[in-house]
Write a protein that holds these residues in place. Structure first.
Motif, PDB file in Angstrom:
ATOM      1  N   ARG A 241     -32.633  14.430 -66.956  1.00  0.00           N
ATOM      2  CA  ARG A 241     -31.432  15.017 -66.326  1.00  0.00           C
ATOM      3  C   ARG A 241     -30.499  15.580 -67.399  1.00  0.00           C
ATOM      4  NH1 ARG A 241     -29.255  17.559 -62.274  1.00  0.00           N
ATOM      5  NH2 ARG A 241     -27.248  16.799 -61.605  1.00  0.00           N
ATOM      6  N   LEU A 242     -30.379  14.874 -68.512  1.00  0.00           N
ATOM      7  CA  LEU A 242     -29.546  15.344 -69.616  1.00  0.00           C
ATOM      8  C   LEU A 242     -30.057  16.691 -70.137  1.00  0.00           C
ATOM      9  CD1 LEU A 242     -27.283  14.892 -71.702  1.00  0.00           C
ATOM     10  CD2 LEU A 242     -28.961  13.651 -73.082  1.00  0.00           C
ATOM     11  N   VAL A 243     -31.359  16.817 -70.304  1.00  0.00           N
ATOM     12  CA  VAL A 243     -31.942  18.085 -70.761  1.00  0.00           C
ATOM     13  C   VAL A 243     -31.657  19.180 -69.741  1.00  0.00           C
ATOM     14  CG1 VAL A 243     -34.129  19.285 -71.221  1.00  0.00           C
ATOM     15  CG2 VAL A 243     -33.684  17.036 -72.248  1.00  0.00           C
ATOM     16  N   ARG A 244     -31.806  18.872 -68.455  1.00  0.00           N
ATOM     17  CA  ARG A 244     -31.509  19.874 -67.410  1.00  0.00           C
ATOM     18  C   ARG A 244     -30.051  20.328 -67.497  1.00  0.00           C
ATOM     19  NH1 ARG A 244     -33.211  19.267 -61.910  1.00  0.00           N
ATOM     20  NH2 ARG A 244     -32.032  21.164 -61.702  1.00  0.00           N
ATOM     21  N   LEU A 245     -29.134  19.376 -67.649  1.00  0.00           N
ATOM     22  CA  LEU A 245     -27.713  19.722 -67.696  1.00  0.00           C
ATOM     23  C   LEU A 245     -27.354  20.494 -68.960  1.00  0.00           C
ATOM     24  CD1 LEU A 245     -26.191  16.442 -66.231  1.00  0.00           C
ATOM     25  CD2 LEU A 245     -26.383  18.675 -65.105  1.00  0.00           C
TER      26      LEU A 245
END
Length: 176
Positions: free
Chosen positions: A134-138
């Motif tokens: 999720r961090l990479v997506r954000l």
């Protein structure tokens, strides 16, 4: 030879990229070399916009799926989030299409939510952690929005982010 449907989609993409969002159906028909009736045989305004979004999602999905097959989806996600100089207008067109969703002019096709879920699953599988995924997506979403509102991140800055996140960089992928 491309079909009338493909020519219509190509013409609509070109008009959107040129800043005509949403494009006028008459302009799309003219650019595609079809009559307005020919265009309306394939699309109304809503279905044309949904088809364009679906087409873009499929193109993006192909690139991410190929990267995931090589264990490089996280890096691909961040790199694809920053447009090349010749792609900035395309990214701005994407943002314009997103504005249509908030105004109620366009309901996103189900393929968008399906793709987002699939991408999250692929990132989680690659990274082994849903929070890190999720961090990479954000971070990718932030890179995308930053590129729309100011100078985009450089390739070196993206590679620095990849290193900081513990992801494979271009230099590491190119080593024998």
């Amino acid at each position: 030879m491309s079909t009338a449907r493909e020519r219509i989609l190509d013409a609509a993409e070109e008009l959107i990229t040129a800043g005509h969002v949403p494009p006028a159906l008459d302009a799309v028909a003219s650019a595609a070399g079809v009559s307005k009736g020919g265009l309306l045989y394939h699309f109304d305004k809503q279905s044309l916009l949904r088809a364009l979004v679906t087409r873009a999602v499929h193109r993006f999905d192909e690139r991410l799926t190929a990267a995931a097959a090589h264990g490089e989806m996280a890096g691909a996600w961040l790199r694809l989030s920053v447009p090349e100089p010749d792609q900035r207008t395309v990214y701005r067109a994407i943002m314009s299409m997103m504005r249509l969703t908030t105004s109620g002019e366009l309901d996103l096709p189900a393929e968008v939510a399906d793709a987002e879920q699939r991408w999250q699953q692929m990132l989680t599988a690659e990274l082994g952690d849903p929070v890190r995924a999720r961090l990479v997506r954000l971070v990718g979403d932030g890179l995308f929005l930053a590129a729309l509102t100011g100078p985009p991140a450089t390739s070196a800055e993206v590679e620095q982010l990849l290193r900081h996140l513990g992801l494979s960089t271009t230099a590491e992928r190119e080593r024998p």
